[in-house]
Structures are given as structure tokens and as C-alpha cells.
Design an enzyme around this catalytic site. Structure first.
Site, short mmCIF file in Angstrom:
data_model
loop_
_atom_site.label_atom_id
_atom_site.label_comp_id
_atom_site.label_asym_id
_atom_site.label_seq_id
_atom_site.Cartn_x
_atom_site.Cartn_y
_atom_site.Cartn_z
N TYR A 94 -10.90 1.93 -1.81
CA TYR A 94 -9.72 2.45 -1.12
C TYR A 94 -8.47 2.06 -1.91
O TYR A 94 -8.38 0.96 -2.45
CB TYR A 94 -9.60 1.85 0.29
CG TYR A 94 -10.72 2.16 1.26
CD1 TYR A 94 -11.68 3.12 0.99
CD2 TYR A 94 -10.79 1.48 2.47
CE1 TYR A 94 -12.70 3.38 1.90
CE2 TYR A 94 -11.81 1.73 3.39
CZ TYR A 94 -12.77 2.68 3.09
OH TYR A 94 -13.76 2.92 3.99
N GLY A 95 -7.51 2.96 -1.92
CA GLY A 95 -6.27 2.70 -2.65
C GLY A 95 -5.38 1.66 -2.00
O GLY A 95 -4.41 1.21 -2.61
N ARG A 127 2.10 3.95 9.78
CA ARG A 127 2.49 2.61 10.23
C ARG A 127 3.38 1.85 9.25
O ARG A 127 3.98 0.85 9.60
CB ARG A 127 1.23 1.78 10.57
CG ARG A 127 0.54 2.33 11.82
CD ARG A 127 -0.81 1.70 12.01
NE ARG A 127 -0.69 0.31 12.43
CZ ARG A 127 -1.69 -0.57 12.34
NH1 ARG A 127 -2.84 -0.20 11.83
NH2 ARG A 127 -1.53 -1.81 12.74
C1 UD1 Z 1 -13.45 3.06 7.26
C2 UD1 Z 1 -14.96 3.09 7.42
C3 UD1 Z 1 -15.42 1.88 8.23
C4 UD1 Z 1 -14.96 0.60 7.54
C5 UD1 Z 1 -13.46 0.64 7.31
C6 UD1 Z 1 -13.06 -0.52 6.44
C7 UD1 Z 1 -15.62 5.43 7.42
C8 UD1 Z 1 -16.03 6.58 8.26
N1 UD1 Z 1 -15.34 4.31 8.08
O1 UD1 Z 1 -12.90 3.20 8.54
O2 UD1 Z 1 -16.82 1.86 8.34
O3 UD1 Z 1 -15.32 -0.52 8.31
O4 UD1 Z 1 -13.08 1.84 6.63
O5 UD1 Z 1 -11.68 -0.56 6.32
O6 UD1 Z 1 -15.63 5.52 6.23
N2 UD1 Z 1 -9.14 8.49 3.52
C9 UD1 Z 1 -9.01 9.65 2.78
N3 UD1 Z 1 -9.25 10.84 3.38
C10 UD1 Z 1 -9.65 10.95 4.66
C11 UD1 Z 1 -9.79 9.77 5.42
C12 UD1 Z 1 -9.53 8.55 4.82
O7 UD1 Z 1 -8.64 9.58 1.60
O8 UD1 Z 1 -9.87 12.08 5.11
C13 UD1 Z 1 -8.88 7.20 2.89
C14 UD1 Z 1 -7.74 6.42 3.52
O9 UD1 Z 1 -6.53 6.67 2.83
C15 UD1 Z 1 -8.19 4.99 3.31
C16 UD1 Z 1 -9.69 5.06 3.34
O10 UD1 Z 1 -10.03 6.40 3.07
O11 UD1 Z 1 -7.79 4.52 2.03
C17 UD1 Z 1 -10.29 4.62 4.67
O12 UD1 Z 1 -9.80 5.42 5.69
P1 UD1 Z 1 -9.50 4.84 7.13
O13 UD1 Z 1 -8.99 5.95 7.97
O14 UD1 Z 1 -8.70 3.60 7.05
O15 UD1 Z 1 -10.98 4.48 7.61
P2 UD1 Z 1 -11.36 3.57 8.84
O16 UD1 Z 1 -11.37 4.38 10.07
O17 UD1 Z 1 -10.58 2.32 8.82
#
Ligand code: UD1
Ligand code: MG
Length: 462
Positions: free
Chosen positions: A106-107, A20
């Protein structure tokens, strides 16, 4: 408060997709206040003395790995990305044998404050010894956030992702911000047990809560402000995060005893240092690496980066200070002056329309309007040295390398390519020739020539 002996490590998740942003650059490398999103997060965990810090990056994210390493963090690669729980597990090897607290952040949440992270750590060490402390918040629109389900004792029983939630669970407005502090003694064992039987088919970090309960451990929530865990997923969010951070930086500068005539028009970098009794007019921009000492005045529309501004200096309006500028105390840099990689010593003045680059300007020297240090010949950069008390006449070109001695004077309009000894006067202008009455004769001639042309034209028109 926790004792200093509690060990803290941090895992920073940065492996997710960032489509995005619509950018060739990884999401967490985009900047606010002159610093990458990831850099802000790393600074927050560094201020809590977290060590080691492990950044989980995706395959091919060399820019993320590069920034992490440059800030002293370790890098774990998650390939392919199978969810947030799977992401944290990638840090297991780097944290082998670590039994302290593990903070997961988170980064892409640059606004998280160390004070808030500290509250989570403090909660981890209360008597009920929660295995996990989660940052909870109540967003205006819970949308896709994970819902925090509490038990009868107000401990956190489990987290349900929005996609997996039933109607009752969806109605919960207490949500998971994503930041957590885990008991490092058991965290990876709990994570290794997680499955991926859910709507996204991912290993959810959030399932660690129910897993902890199964192991007889409680978990807890610290409620915080939605703004702090704001994730930056697109350019509009980037601009919003910038605006919030700028307001924080302005508040800090004001509290530090500086006057901002119109705070909303002054832009700081995260690392800008501003002293006391500094007076900053509207529309001033600070790039990275600026230190402003006490009693400085910065007038409007000045652009400053990589510069040290000494006590009592007066800058601008419309001054441009580029990296490597060092202004000593009581210096003056006036309008339309650009300075780069130059030391301006105490009391020296560069008041109008000049370029001073790769140079030293000695104490109390005076640089006349329009002076240029010609520091670049198309191939090499060379140095200009101007001695204490020297006077450089207006519109002079100093062709580097060149040295103007202490107390020397350069006549206006000179092009100087040879050194000038101390207290000498030098001038390279062509000699001046005055012609008595010449101007009046010239005017007469031009006037009669013009009249003759106009008479010719009127004849032709008839
Ligand atoms: C996640 C949470 C959710 C929370 C939300 C807050 C989980 C399952 N869900 O959802 O409960 O309310 O964040 O923003 O944790 N990332 C990785 N590797 C992966 C997947 C994600 O490094 O395989 C990192 C992403 O870069 C990001 C963070 O983890 O920095 C969160 O990932 P994102 O996909 O945004 O999670 P949400 O679905 O938003
Ligand atoms: Mg998200």
C-alpha cells in the site's frame, strides 16, 4: 535465501480515498522525514530491485502519478476504485508476460522495511511453493482488519474481512497487514475470477487466498510487527509515523558513530547522511539532501537542508544552511549566519551574523560579523567571489556581481560594488571627524534644555 535470479515486480496501491487527511493533497503525497509516504514505499521496493514497479492511482491524482513517474515507476489508473483486488488487476497490462513474484504494497504504509519484505519473498520460495505469502500481525485491536484463517497444516486457508466475518472468525486475532507476495505466473488469472458478493460490494484482494486453494495451491503467512504496516489515514497517524521513523533514523546515525547529545530533539530526513565522530548538540533539524562528513560539530538550534558539510567543520549554534551550501573541510559557520548556494572553501570562517548567498568564499578567507552579500536586485541574482585569504571587515555589504581578490582586505562598514584586486585594501566609509570636547559641550546643552522644560512644567502645574 532466494537466488538473485528470482524476478520481482511490485504493485503499489494508492487509489483509495483520503478524506480523513482533510487536505487538497493526495494522502500518499504527505511527507514524513522529508519524503512523501509513497516515496518511502517506493524506496523500500527499489531496495529489493523490484522492476517494474506499478503505482495504481485514482482518476485525477496527477500528483501521485507525477511522483511515481519521477521515481521510475509506471502508473495504472483505477477508475472507478472497486476494491483492492480490482486495483491490483489494473496493473495487469503493465506486467504482461511477467512470471516472477509480484509484491503488493500500500502507498500509505511508509514504515514497511525491506528486510521484512524479503522474508515474504523467501517464504514464497520454500518447498511448499505458496501461491501467496501474506504479512500477518496480531494487533492490540483487530477492529476492521481482515482475519487470517489457517488450516490444519498452518497454511492460510482464506481471509475474511471484518465486515463479513462471523463471531468465531472475528475472534481470530491474526490479521492481514495488506502486504502480499504473489506468484506472478497465476496471480492475474486468480484475480480475474474474484467476485464482489460481500459486505462492501468490492473486489477484495484478500479473496485471492481462497481462489488459490480452489486451484490446489497453498498460501502462507509471515508474522510481523504491527508498527511496520501502520497505515497513515489522518494527521495524527502521520505524526505517529514521523515519530517512529525519526527514532529509526536516530538509531542509524548513532550506530554510524555519531554522538547525539539529546537524540529526541534532532530531526533527520530519510536521506540524511552522517559520518563518524560527528557531534550534534540538541535541537538540530536536517531537511532533505544533507551530507555531513566525519568529525563535524553541529551546535544547537541549527537548521540545515541541501548542504554538504566537510570534514572537521564546526556549525552553529543557530546556523542556517540552505540548499546549495558546500562547506569544505575545517570551515566554521557561526551563530546567526545564513548560507545559500555558496561554496565555502577549506578553513574559511563566517563566524557571526552574516548572509552569504550565490557566492564563493576562498580558502582561509575571514568574513567579519554582519557581512552581507547583496545577491538580489529585485530581478536578478548575482554572484560574489571572495578570494583565498581575503578579509572582509564587519558590517560590509558586497553588492553582487563583485569580486574580491585573493588576500584583499575590505575595511569594516564598507559597501563594495566594484571589484577589488588581490592584496588591495579597500574602504568606502565616510571620513571620520573628531571634535575635541564636543561630547561634554553637547551634554551640558541637553541637560540645561531639559531642566528649563521641567521648570516650565512645574510652574504650569501650580
Ligand atoms: C485492507 C484489507 C484488509 C487488511 C487491511 C490492512 C482488503 C479487501 N482488505 O482493508 O484485509 O486487514 O487492508 O490495512 O484488501 N485501494 C485502491 N483501490 C481500491 C481500494 C483500495 O487502490 O479500490 C488502496 C487504498 O488506497 C489503500 C489500500 O488499497 O492503500 C487498502 O485499502 P483500504 O480501503 O484501506 O482497505 P481496508 O478496508 O483497510
Ligand atoms: Mg485501510
Amino acid at each position: 535465501m532466494p537466488t538473485a535470479s528470482i524476478d520481482l515486480a511490485a504493485v503499489v496501491l494508492a487509489a483509495g480515498q483520503s478524506t480523513r487527511m482533510n487536505s487538497a493533497v493526495s494522502k500518499v503525497l504527505h511527507e514524513i522525514a522529508g519524503e512523501a509516504l509513497l516515496g518511502h514505499v517506493l524506496a523500500a521496493v527499489a531496495s529489493l530491485d523490484a522492476s517494474p514497479v506499478v503505482v495504481v492511482a485514482g482518476r485525477g491524482q496527477d500528483d501521485v502519478a507525477g511522483l511515481a513517474s519521477s521515481q521510475g515507476a509506471e502508473v495504472a489508473i483505477q477508475d472507478p476504485p472497486l476494491g483492492t483486488g480490482h486495483a491490483v488487476l489494473q496493473a495487469r497490462a503493465a506486467l504482461e508476460g511477467f512470471g516472477g513474484d509480484i509484491m503488493v504494497v500500500y502507498g500509505d504504509t511508509p514504515l514497511i522495511r525491506p528486510e521484512t519484505l524479503q522474508l515474504l519473498i523467501d517464504r514464497r520460495h520454500q518447498a511448499d511453493n505458496p501461491a501467496v505469502v501474506v504479512f500477518g500481525f496480531r494487533p492490540a485491536d483487530p477492529a476492521l482488519y481482515g482475519r487470517l484463517v489457517l488450516d490444519d497444516s498452518d497454511h492460510l486457508a482464506r481471509i475474511v474481512e471484518a465486515r463479513d466475518a462471523n463471531e468465531t472468525e472475528k475472534a481470530i486475532n491474526l490479521c492481514n497487514g495488506g502486504v502480499m507476495v504473489l506468484d506472478g505466473a497465476i496471480a492475474f488469472d486468480l484475480l480475474a475470477n474474484l467476485g464482489n458478493d460481500n459486505a462492501k460490494g468490492e473486489y477484495y484482494l484478500t479473496d485471492i487466498i481462497a481462489e488459490a486453494a480452489k486451484n490446489g495451491r497453498v498460501c502462507a503467512v509471515i508474522e510481523g510487527d504491527e508498527q511496520e504496516i501502520m497505515g497513515v489515514d489522518h494527521r495524527t497517524a502521520l505524526a505517529a509515523a514521523e515519530a517512529t521513523l525519526q527514532d529509526r533514523l536516530r538509531a542509524k546515525v548513532l550506530a554510524g558513530g555519531a554522538t547525539l547529545v539529546d537524540p529526541g530533539t534532532v530531526w533527520f530526513s530519510a536521506d540524511t547522511v552522517v559520518g563518524r565522530d560527528v557531534y550534534i548538540e540538541p535541537n538540530v533539524f536536517f531537511g532533505p539532501g544533507v551530507v555531513v562528513q566525519d568529525n563535524v560539530t553541529i551546535k544547537g538550534f541549527s537548521h540545515i537542508e541541501g548542504a554538504i558539510i566537510g570534514d572537521g567543520a564546526v556549525i552553529g549554534p543557530f546556523a542556517r544552511l540552505r540548499p546549495g551550501t558546500e562547506l569544505a573541510e575545517d570551515t566554521k559557520v557561526g551563530n546567526f549566519v545564513e548560507i545559500k548556494k555558496a561554496k565555502i572553501e577549506a578553513g574559511a570562517k563566517v563566524n557571526h551574523l552574516s548572509y552569504i548567498g550565490d557566492a564563493r568564499v576562498g580558502m582561509k578567507a575571514n568574513i567579519g560579523a554582519g557581512t552581507i552579500t547583496c545577491n538580489y536586485d529585485g530581478f536578478n541574482k548575482s554572484h560574489t567571489d571572495i578570494g583565498a585569504g581575503a578579509f572582509i571587515g564587519s558590517n560590509s555589504a558586497l553588492v553582487a556581481p563583485v569580486k574580491i581578490g585573493d588576500g584583499a582586505t575590505v575595511g569594516a562598514g564598507s559597501t563594495i560594488s566594484n571589484d577589488v584586486a588581490a592584496d588591495d585594501l579597500t574602504v568606502t566609509r565616510a571620513p571620520q571627524k573628531n571634535i575635541a570636547g564636543g561630547a561634554e559641550r553637547l551634554r551640558k546643552r541637553y541637560r540645561s534644555e531639559k531642566e528649563a522644560r521641567q521648570n516650565d512644567n512645574t510652574k504650569q502645574d501650580k
